[in-house]
Design a protein around this motif. Structure first.
Motif, PDB file in Angstrom:
ATOM      1  N   GLU A 106       0.852  -1.176   0.000  1.00 54.20           N
ATOM      2  CA  GLU A 106       0.000   0.000   0.000  1.00 54.20           C
ATOM      3  C   GLU A 106       0.890   1.228   0.000  1.00 54.20           C
ATOM      4  OE1 GLU A 106      -2.690  -0.381   3.237  1.00 54.20           O
ATOM      5  OE2 GLU A 106      -3.697  -2.097   2.343  1.00 54.20           O
ATOM      6  N   TRP A 107       0.333   2.368  -0.373  1.00 53.02           N
ATOM      7  CA  TRP A 107       1.131   3.583  -0.493  1.00 53.02           C
ATOM      8  C   TRP A 107       1.803   3.958   0.819  1.00 53.02           C
ATOM      9  CZ3 TRP A 107      -2.044   7.307  -4.099  1.00 53.02           C
ATOM     10  CH2 TRP A 107      -2.063   6.779  -5.380  1.00 53.02           C
ATOM     11  N   GLU A 108       1.176   3.616   1.949  1.00 54.46           N
ATOM     12  CA  GLU A 108       1.812   3.898   3.250  1.00 54.46           C
ATOM     13  C   GLU A 108       3.171   3.214   3.334  1.00 54.46           C
ATOM     14  OE1 GLU A 108      -2.589   4.208   3.873  1.00 54.46           O
ATOM     15  OE2 GLU A 108      -1.292   2.767   2.877  1.00 54.46           O
ATOM     16  N   ARG A 109       3.273   2.052   2.756  1.00 56.35           N
ATOM     17  CA  ARG A 109       4.527   1.283   2.811  1.00 56.35           C
ATOM     18  C   ARG A 109       5.556   1.833   1.844  1.00 56.35           C
ATOM     19  NH1 ARG A 109       2.269  -4.365   4.650  1.00 56.35           N
ATOM     20  NH2 ARG A 109       1.497  -3.603   6.644  1.00 56.35           N
ATOM     21  N   TYR A 110       5.107   2.265   0.660  1.00 59.75           N
ATOM     22  CA  TYR A 110       6.050   2.905  -0.269  1.00 59.75           C
ATOM     23  C   TYR A 110       6.702   4.127   0.381  1.00 59.75           C
ATOM     24  CZ  TYR A 110       4.269   0.342  -4.377  1.00 59.75           C
ATOM     25  OH  TYR A 110       3.932  -0.612  -5.292  1.00 59.75           O
ATOM     26  N   LEU A 111       5.877   4.918   1.079  1.00 56.97           N
ATOM     27  CA  LEU A 111       6.372   6.171   1.657  1.00 56.97           C
ATOM     28  C   LEU A 111       7.495   5.960   2.666  1.00 56.97           C
ATOM     29  CD1 LEU A 111       3.009   8.059   2.099  1.00 56.97           C
ATOM     30  CD2 LEU A 111       4.837   8.602   0.485  1.00 56.97           C
ATOM     31  N   ALA A 112       7.530   4.818   3.316  1.00 55.00           N
ATOM     32  CA  ALA A 112       8.569   4.531   4.316  1.00 55.00           C
ATOM     33  C   ALA A 112       9.840   3.955   3.694  1.00 55.00           C
ATOM     34  CB  ALA A 112       8.027   3.569   5.364  1.00 55.00           C
ATOM     35  N   MET A 113       9.805   3.623   2.400  1.00 56.41           N
ATOM     36  CA  MET A 113      10.961   2.986   1.754  1.00 56.41           C
ATOM     37  C   MET A 113      12.006   4.027   1.340  1.00 56.41           C
ATOM     38  SD  MET A 113       8.901   0.182  -0.547  1.00 56.41           S
ATOM     39  CE  MET A 113      10.327  -0.712  -1.125  1.00 56.41           C
ATOM     40  N   GLU A 114      13.277   3.609   1.397  1.00 59.33           N
ATOM     41  CA  GLU A 114      14.375   4.447   0.922  1.00 59.33           C
ATOM     42  C   GLU A 114      14.380   4.442  -0.602  1.00 59.33           C
ATOM     43  OE1 GLU A 114      16.771   6.227   2.676  1.00 59.33           O
ATOM     44  OE2 GLU A 114      15.644   5.747   4.491  1.00 59.33           O
ATOM     45  N   VAL A 115      14.595   5.598  -1.203  1.00 60.35           N
ATOM     46  CA  VAL A 115      14.710   5.695  -2.654  1.00 60.35           C
ATOM     47  C   VAL A 115      16.192   5.795  -2.982  1.00 60.35           C
ATOM     48  CG1 VAL A 115      14.125   7.037  -4.711  1.00 60.35           C
ATOM     49  CG2 VAL A 115      12.468   6.826  -2.828  1.00 60.35           C
ATOM     50  N   GLN A 116      16.693   4.832  -3.761  1.00 62.82           N
ATOM     51  CA  GLN A 116      18.120   4.781  -4.098  1.00 62.82           C
ATOM     52  C   GLN A 116      18.321   4.631  -5.598  1.00 62.82           C
ATOM     53  OE1 GLN A 116      20.000   1.681  -1.835  1.00 62.82           O
ATOM     54  NE2 GLN A 116      19.693   2.718   0.097  1.00 62.82           N
ATOM     55  N   PRO A 117      18.494   5.753  -6.305  1.00 67.25           N
ATOM     56  CA  PRO A 117      18.843   5.650  -7.719  1.00 67.25           C
ATOM     57  C   PRO A 117      20.293   5.184  -7.862  1.00 67.25           C
ATOM     58  CG  PRO A 117      18.017   7.847  -7.172  1.00 67.25           C
ATOM     59  CD  PRO A 117      18.261   7.116  -5.887  1.00 67.25           C
ATOM     60  N   ASN A 118      20.596   4.446  -8.931  1.00 60.85           N
ATOM     61  CA  ASN A 118      21.999   4.126  -9.203  1.00 60.85           C
ATOM     62  C   ASN A 118      22.783   5.422  -9.275  1.00 60.85           C
ATOM     63  OD1 ASN A 118      21.646   1.399  -9.323  1.00 60.85           O
ATOM     64  ND2 ASN A 118      22.085   1.204 -11.502  1.00 60.85           N
ATOM     65  N   LYS A 119      23.954   5.454  -8.658  1.00 58.63           N
ATOM     66  CA  LYS A 119      24.752   6.683  -8.583  1.00 58.63           C
ATOM     67  C   LYS A 119      25.111   7.234  -9.963  1.00 58.63           C
ATOM     68  CE  LYS A 119      26.504   6.190  -3.966  1.00 58.63           C
ATOM     69  NZ  LYS A 119      25.233   6.504  -3.388  1.00 58.63           N
ATOM     70  N   GLU A 120      25.399   6.347 -10.932  1.00 54.64           N
ATOM     71  CA  GLU A 120      25.819   6.822 -12.250  1.00 54.64           C
ATOM     72  C   GLU A 120      24.687   7.503 -13.029  1.00 54.64           C
ATOM     73  OE1 GLU A 120      24.727   2.479 -12.708  1.00 54.64           O
ATOM     74  OE2 GLU A 120      26.015   3.581 -11.354  1.00 54.64           O
ATOM     75  N   LEU A 121      23.463   7.410 -12.548  1.00 55.04           N
ATOM     76  CA  LEU A 121      22.347   8.053 -13.234  1.00 55.04           C
ATOM     77  C   LEU A 121      22.334   9.562 -13.036  1.00 55.04           C
ATOM     78  CD1 LEU A 121      19.404   5.591 -12.417  1.00 55.04           C
ATOM     79  CD2 LEU A 121      20.842   5.663 -14.453  1.00 55.04           C
ATOM     80  N   ASN A 122      22.927  10.046 -11.944  1.00 49.24           N
ATOM     81  CA  ASN A 122      22.896  11.487 -11.626  1.00 49.24           C
ATOM     82  C   ASN A 122      21.476  12.032 -11.719  1.00 49.24           C
ATOM     83  OD1 ASN A 122      25.701  11.731 -11.187  1.00 49.24           O
ATOM     84  ND2 ASN A 122      26.018  11.770 -13.403  1.00 49.24           N
ATOM     85  N   MET A 123      20.559  11.333 -11.102  1.00 48.89           N
ATOM     86  CA  MET A 123      19.143  11.642 -11.186  1.00 48.89           C
ATOM     87  C   MET A 123      18.767  12.737 -10.188  1.00 48.89           C
ATOM     88  SD  MET A 123      16.028   8.908 -10.688  1.00 48.89           S
ATOM     89  CE  MET A 123      16.313   8.028 -12.197  1.00 48.89           C
ATOM     90  N   PRO A 124      18.207  13.855 -10.659  1.00 48.98           N
ATOM     91  CA  PRO A 124      17.730  14.879  -9.723  1.00 48.98           C
ATOM     92  C   PRO A 124      16.590  14.327  -8.871  1.00 48.98           C
ATOM     93  CG  PRO A 124      17.570  15.633 -12.009  1.00 48.98           C
ATOM     94  CD  PRO A 124      17.991  14.211 -12.046  1.00 48.98           C
ATOM     95  N   PRO A 125      16.388  14.873  -7.678  1.00 54.37           N
ATOM     96  CA  PRO A 125      15.316  14.379  -6.804  1.00 54.37           C
ATOM     97  C   PRO A 125      13.942  14.364  -7.473  1.00 54.37           C
ATOM     98  CG  PRO A 125      16.749  15.851  -5.588  1.00 54.37           C
ATOM     99  CD  PRO A 125      17.187  15.918  -7.020  1.00 54.37           C
ATOM    100  N   ALA A 126      13.617  15.395  -8.243  1.00 54.99           N
ATOM    101  CA  ALA A 126      12.296  15.445  -8.887  1.00 54.99           C
ATOM    102  C   ALA A 126      12.124  14.298  -9.887  1.00 54.99           C
ATOM    103  CB  ALA A 126      12.089  16.789  -9.582  1.00 54.99           C
ATOM    104  N   GLU A 127      13.184  13.948 -10.588  1.00 54.46           N
ATOM    105  CA  GLU A 127      13.095  12.842 -11.541  1.00 54.46           C
ATOM    106  C   GLU A 127      12.935  11.511 -10.807  1.00 54.46           C
ATOM    107  OE1 GLU A 127      15.226  11.203 -15.591  1.00 54.46           O
ATOM    108  OE2 GLU A 127      16.362  12.509 -14.266  1.00 54.46           O
ATOM    109  N   ALA A 128      13.643  11.349  -9.699  1.00 52.49           N
ATOM    110  CA  ALA A 128      13.502  10.123  -8.905  1.00 52.49           C
ATOM    111  C   ALA A 128      12.075  10.001  -8.375  1.00 52.49           C
ATOM    112  CB  ALA A 128      14.511  10.117  -7.754  1.00 52.49           C
ATOM    113  N   LEU A 129      11.533  11.089  -7.880  1.00 49.67           N
ATOM    114  CA  LEU A 129      10.161  11.074  -7.364  1.00 49.67           C
ATOM    115  C   LEU A 129       9.162  10.783  -8.476  1.00 49.67           C
ATOM    116  CD1 LEU A 129       8.038  11.432  -5.204  1.00 49.67           C
ATOM    117  CD2 LEU A 129       8.215  13.918  -5.532  1.00 49.67           C
ATOM    118  N   ALA A 130       9.305  11.437  -9.618  1.00 49.89           N
ATOM    119  CA  ALA A 130       8.382  11.204 -10.729  1.00 49.89           C
ATOM    120  C   ALA A 130       8.456   9.752 -11.194  1.00 49.89           C
ATOM    121  CB  ALA A 130       8.692  12.151 -11.884  1.00 49.89           C
ATOM    122  N   THR A 131       9.652   9.164 -11.186  1.00 53.51           N
ATOM    123  CA  THR A 131       9.801   7.772 -11.582  1.00 53.51           C
ATOM    124  C   THR A 131       9.073   6.852 -10.606  1.00 53.51           C
ATOM    125  OG1 THR A 131      11.924   8.241 -12.638  1.00 53.51           O
ATOM    126  CG2 THR A 131      11.471   5.939 -12.074  1.00 53.51           C
TER     127      THR A 131
END
Length: 184
Positions: A106-131
């Motif tokens: 459920e979305w409550e569980r997603y919200l507690a998870m760490e978001v970890q983009p691969n370092k080589e992606l150089n992903m801005p926070p907004a792009e990580a969130l949108a993904t």
């Protein structure tokens, strides 16, 4: 950073360049709802790991806004996304296939998870969130939509199990699609 923390660092306007054309209203509803939900930790699912998906997107520029005819459509009609996510447990072990997990978490569980983009992606926070939001919206833009879709899938599975004689074989389905001119 948890998904909830990531949401609080990005305004909706910062997400717009990373949202596929035509999905802005749905993402807005989702963004607003996610801000009101209290996170709930799940012991097995700890990390949302974002990886490069370009090999599946046949060379799409990874910063391209998916609002033009040059961006290929995926099988479900949505624009192909250059990033892919999967889940890891707290030890970094990859977990089950996402399509199964969409209905488990459920979305409550997603919200507690760490978001970890691969370092080589150089992903801005907004792009990580949108993904993350893109994949979370697979069954709907609100918790109510997702729950309704999950219930519908559950009913259809129970019906299929009770009436296996009505199921169509994969070879028959593929043949019907080819007869309609759909390349599979």
């Amino acid at each position: 950073m948890t998904l909830l923390e990531l949401i609080h660092t990005c305004s909706f306007e910062e997400l717009l360049p990373y949202i596929p054309c035509g999905h802005e209203a749905g993402f807005r509803r989702m963004y607003d709802e996610l801000l009101t939900i209290k996170p709930d930790h799940h012991p097995d699912y700890s990390i949302i790991h974002l990886t490069d998906n370009r090999e599946l997107c046949e060379g799409i520029d990874n910063r391209q806004r998916a609002d033009d005819d040059a961006t290929p459509l995926t099988w479900d009609g949505f624009r192909a996304q250059p990033w892919y996510w999967h889940w890891l447990n707290h030890t970094g072990q990859r977990l089950a296939h996402p399509y199964r997990i969409y209905l488990e978490l459920e979305w409550e569980r997603y919200l507690a998870m760490e978001v970890q983009p691969n370092k080589e992606l150089n992903m801005p926070p907004a792009e990580a969130l949108a993904t993350c939001m893109w994949y979370m919206s697979y069954y709907g833009y609100t918790k109510e939509d997702v729950a309704g879709t999950a219930d519908k899938i559950s009913r259809e599975l129970h019906y299929a199990k009770a009436h296996p004689e009505e199921l169509v074989s994969m070879s028959t389905l593929l043949e019907e699609l080819r007869d309609r001119g759909i390349d599979v």
